[in-house]
Design an enzyme around this catalytic site. Structure first.
Site, PDB file in Angstrom:
ATOM      1  N   HIS A  17       0.804  -1.177   0.176  1.00  0.00           N
ATOM      2  CA  HIS A  17      -0.094  -0.146   0.003  1.00  0.00           C
ATOM      3  C   HIS A  17       0.878   1.213  -0.069  1.00  0.00           C
ATOM      4  CE1 HIS A  17      -2.762  -3.131   1.032  1.00  0.00           C
ATOM      5  NE2 HIS A  17      -3.548  -2.526   0.201  1.00  0.00           N
ATOM      6  N   ARG A  59     -11.376   2.179  -2.234  1.00  0.00           N
ATOM      7  CA  ARG A  59     -11.062   1.468  -1.412  1.00  0.00           C
ATOM      8  C   ARG A  59     -11.381   1.874   0.154  1.00  0.00           C
ATOM      9  NH1 ARG A  59      -5.894   1.083  -4.422  1.00  0.00           N
ATOM     10  NH2 ARG A  59      -5.420  -1.191  -4.617  1.00  0.00           N
ATOM     11  N   GLU A  84      -9.468 -11.913  -6.960  1.00  0.00           N
ATOM     12  CA  GLU A  84      -8.088 -11.834  -6.352  1.00  0.00           C
ATOM     13  C   GLU A  84      -7.716 -13.012  -5.827  1.00  0.00           C
ATOM     14  OE1 GLU A  84      -8.019  -8.254  -3.916  1.00  0.00           O
ATOM     15  OE2 GLU A  84      -9.909  -8.759  -2.900  1.00  0.00           O
ATOM     16  N   ASN A 115      -2.954  -7.482  -7.755  1.00  0.00           N
ATOM     17  CA  ASN A 115      -2.199  -7.558  -6.837  1.00  0.00           C
ATOM     18  C   ASN A 115      -2.084  -8.905  -5.735  1.00  0.00           C
ATOM     19  OD1 ASN A 115      -2.220  -4.833  -7.767  1.00  0.00           O
ATOM     20  ND2 ASN A 115      -2.978  -3.911  -5.948  1.00  0.00           N
ATOM     21  N   ASP A 116      -3.400  -8.879  -5.386  1.00  0.00           N
ATOM     22  CA  ASP A 116      -3.560 -10.266  -4.492  1.00  0.00           C
ATOM     23  C   ASP A 116      -3.692 -11.574  -5.366  1.00  0.00           C
ATOM     24  OD1 ASP A 116      -3.569  -9.593  -1.760  1.00  0.00           O
ATOM     25  OD2 ASP A 116      -5.414  -8.228  -2.209  1.00  0.00           O
ATOM     26  N   ARG A 148       3.291 -10.275  -1.201  1.00  0.00           N
ATOM     27  CA  ARG A 148       3.468  -8.915  -1.771  1.00  0.00           C
ATOM     28  C   ARG A 148       4.335  -7.753  -1.149  1.00  0.00           C
ATOM     29  NH1 ARG A 148      -2.913  -6.727  -2.227  1.00  0.00           N
ATOM     30  NH2 ARG A 148      -1.947  -4.661  -2.306  1.00  0.00           N
ATOM     31  N   CYS A 162      -8.777  -3.633 -11.601  1.00  0.00           N
ATOM     32  CA  CYS A 162      -8.109  -2.551 -10.712  1.00  0.00           C
ATOM     33  C   CYS A 162      -6.819  -2.845  -9.747  1.00  0.00           C
ATOM     34  CB  CYS A 162      -9.346  -2.429  -9.442  1.00  0.00           C
ATOM     35  SG  CYS A 162      -9.682  -3.639  -8.486  1.00  0.00           S
TER      36      CYS A 162
HETATM   37  C1  PEP Z   1      -5.624  -6.097  -5.457  1.00  0.00           C
HETATM   38  O1  PEP Z   1      -5.582  -7.150  -4.791  1.00  0.00           O
HETATM   39  O2  PEP Z   1      -5.250  -6.170  -6.903  1.00  0.00           O
HETATM   40  C2  PEP Z   1      -6.539  -5.002  -5.201  1.00  0.00           C
HETATM   41  C3  PEP Z   1      -6.793  -3.873  -6.228  1.00  0.00           C
HETATM   42  O3  PEP Z   1      -6.723  -4.827  -3.832  1.00  0.00           O
HETATM   43  P1  PEP Z   1      -5.588  -4.360  -2.816  1.00  0.00           P
HETATM   44  O4  PEP Z   1      -4.425  -3.765  -3.419  1.00  0.00           O
HETATM   45  O5  PEP Z   1      -6.268  -3.006  -2.155  1.00  0.00           O
HETATM   46  O6  PEP Z   1      -5.431  -5.518  -1.824  1.00  0.00           O
HETATM   47 MG    MG Z   2      -6.625  -6.948  -3.118  1.00  0.00          MG
END
Ligand code: PEP
Ligand code: MG
Length: 574
Positions: free
Chosen positions: A190, A297, A431, A454-455, A465, A502
């Protein structure tokens, strides 16, 4: 000159002074004093209070008219500090109970906070956070520690920290932070996401950064190559000054694309949405360059505060976003707490593997009242615009059905109370790999999906990550991840349901091309990526992207894919 390596997660080059950020934590234990020490301890308290008062007055003055809200809060802090009732209580604890000054301050503030906690008035309860702040400031002044806070920096600096919490990054003063360097955190942490959205150059995963650099020394952060330089010779400094200027000029040039309509050279309209993580004016002003919010978010609403946001507060915030994005879709993701996102207002279960634990939707299921409050606020806000509700961390069809039942329950509770609400679309984040694999079934159960790359990458590759040591293993173009993504896009397209991305891949230059080639038409990203992605969209054809995506599917490694797509874009002058 010395050079240290790290993972560049937000591009840019800057030269500036080091500011080592170590948040202050008061450690207080019960310590009793002798009669002869009373005067000394009273004096210590008096001095700490004076120092705290001086800090607050200075800060308030520096805010002036530029940030009247923050100045008003500081004014309230001054009032608390000057409150005679507090003075009396602290004095009493020192003189009668023989507490030392530190313990007396802590105990007195805790006593007043305890009293406020019993009051059922929201405004009064909000004072609790202020009191905790003043308590901390006074204790810190007593300890003789300087103020460390990213929201109140008084000169431009390069922040160096072991790690930054989402609450630290959310409150940082972006005009004063030239660069960010941390010891931990990966490209999709983040901290990285916020740094990119604020357009602050950032290098994460610099080993032992807190020991390597000295407060106040000048360093160069080269967040293109991933180097931090110290003990800089004049010649090098000039080179980097130039590099910094060129980077800024190029960024400015790309910015020309911010306001163009994202249509490919062969006429396909691509929807460019924004990921947002706050409702600051700056963030909402970006609405004009986008087609809507692809990921709101909502968890920031719950973090860094002493009590949970109630339905009315949430309703107002969601409405504010809908109004800022008037006529456009806003996808609200229900709270994604857990993992690395902790709450101050609630004890969450301690787990061995928080990213595999009670995170996001699982936490909402564990606390139905909190979940229902959010859903009711969202449903009510939907009267004011096109709001879609999206669930994070969906693993199975059971999760989808259970979450939908909560939406029905929220609707019923509103109906029973004769409260109006709007219609919403219901969707999921893809995800977790399991749901990507059964995308065909999932598409039948929801209105839309948004792929959280991302996840999805983290869970498919079993790579944390957040861990910079694993940077080489976190392969964003890994063929297995791309295969899952392609399946989701194809299944949702086949079912005639909306599908977007996203995760960070949506705002990634190479990723966006591959995704369009897979048939995706909705990309959601941080504001900082919008201009670059629109530049790519308007300089490419769908046919090109299809050809590239087909070739990518025949490749077997992330490195091969990266080199190939980079070459293709270069050949097109992109
Ligand atoms: C993701 O996991 O790709 C996502 C957009 O959610 P976050 O990054 O908030 O976990
Ligand atoms: Mg996520």
């Amino acid at each position: 000159m010395k050079s240290y390596k790290g993972n560049p997660v937000s591009k840019g080059v800057e030269i500036g002074k080091v500011y080592k950020y170590v948040p202050y934590h008061a450690s207080v234990g019960e310590e009793l004093i002798e009669e002869a020490q009373v005067a000394d301890e009273l004096q210590k308290y008096g001095d700490a209070k004076e120092k705290a008062l001086h800090e607050l007055n200075r800060l308030k003055e520096s805010m002036g008219k530029s940030d009247q809200d923050k100045a008003a809060i500081l004014g309230a802090h001054i009032e608390i500090l000057k409150d005679p009732a507090m003075d009396q209580q602290i004095g009493k604890f020192i003189k009668k109970k023989m507490y030392n000054a530190k313990y007396a301050i802590d105990a007195s503030y805790k006593m007043f906070i305890g009293m406020l906690e019993k009051v059922q008035d929201d405004l009064i309860r909000e004072r609790i956070a202020d009191m905790k702040d003043v308590r901390n400031r006074t204790l810190r002044c007593l300890d003789g520690e300087p103020e460390k806070n990213l929201s109140t920096l008084s000169e431009p600096v390069i922040v160096i920290a072991k790690d930054l919490l989402p609450s630290d990054t959310a409150s940082l003063n972006r005009k004063m932070v030239l660069g960010i360097i941390t010891e931990v955190g990966g490209a999709t942490s983040h901290t990285a996401i916020i740094a990119r959205s604020y357009e602050i150059p950032a290098i994460l995963g610099v080993k032992n950064a807190m020991e390597l650099f000295v407060d106040g020394e000048e360093v160069i952060i080269d967040a293109i190559a991933g180097n931090v330089l110290t003990q800089i010779e004049e010649e090098i400094r000039q080179d980097y000054d130039k590099k910094s200027r060129i980077f800024k000029e190029q960024a400015l040039d790309t910015k020309k694309y911010l306001h163009v309509e994202p249509v490919t050279k062969d006429g396909e309209r691509i929807y460019v949405n924004l990921n947002i993580g706050s409702t600051s004016e700056e963030e909402l002003e970006h609405a004009v360059v986008s087609d809507g919010v692809g990921l709101f978010r909502s968890e920031f609403l719950y973090m860094g505060r002493d009590k949970l946001p109630d339905e009315e507060e949430q309703y107002k915030i969601y409405t504010k976003v809908l109004e800022a994005f008037a006529g456009k879709t806003v996808i609200l993701r229900t709270m994604d707490i857990g993992g690395d996102k902790k709450l101050d207002c609630m004890e969450l279960p301690v787990e061995e593997n928080p990213f595999l634990g009670k995170r996001a939707l699982r936490l909402s299921f564990a606390y139905p009242d909190i979940f229902l409050t959010q859903l009711k606020a969202a449903l009510r806000a939907a009267v004011n615009g096109d709001l879609w509700i999206m669930f994070p961390m969906v693993e199975s069809m059971d999760d989808i059905r259970r979450a939908k039942q909560y939406v029905e329950q929220a609707k019923k509770e509103l109906s029973d109370a004769c409260v109006p609400y709007g219609s919403v679309k219901i969707g999921i984040m893809v995800e977790i790999p399991s749901i990507a694999v059964i995308a065909e079934q999932a598409a039948k159960e929801v209105d839309f999906a948004s792929i959280g790359t991302n996840d999805l990458t983290q869970y498919t590759l079993a790579v944390d990550r957040m861990n910079p040591e694993l940077g080489d293993f976190y392969q964003k173009y890994h063929p297995a991840v791309l295969k899952l993504i392609r399946n989701v896009i194809e299944q949702f397209n086949k079912a005639g349901k909306h599908v977007g991305v996203c995760g960070e891949l949506g705002g990634d230059e190479l990723g966006s091309v591959i995704l369009m080639g897979f048939g995706l038409r909705q990309l959601s990203m941080g504001y900082a990526s919008v201009a670059q992605i629109k530049k790519i969209i308007t300089n490419i054809t769908i046919e090109d992207t299809k050809g590239i995506a087909d070739n990518v599917c025949a490749m077997s490694t992330s490195a091969e894919i990266e080199a190939y797509v980079t070459g293709e874009l270069k050949a097109k002058g992109l």
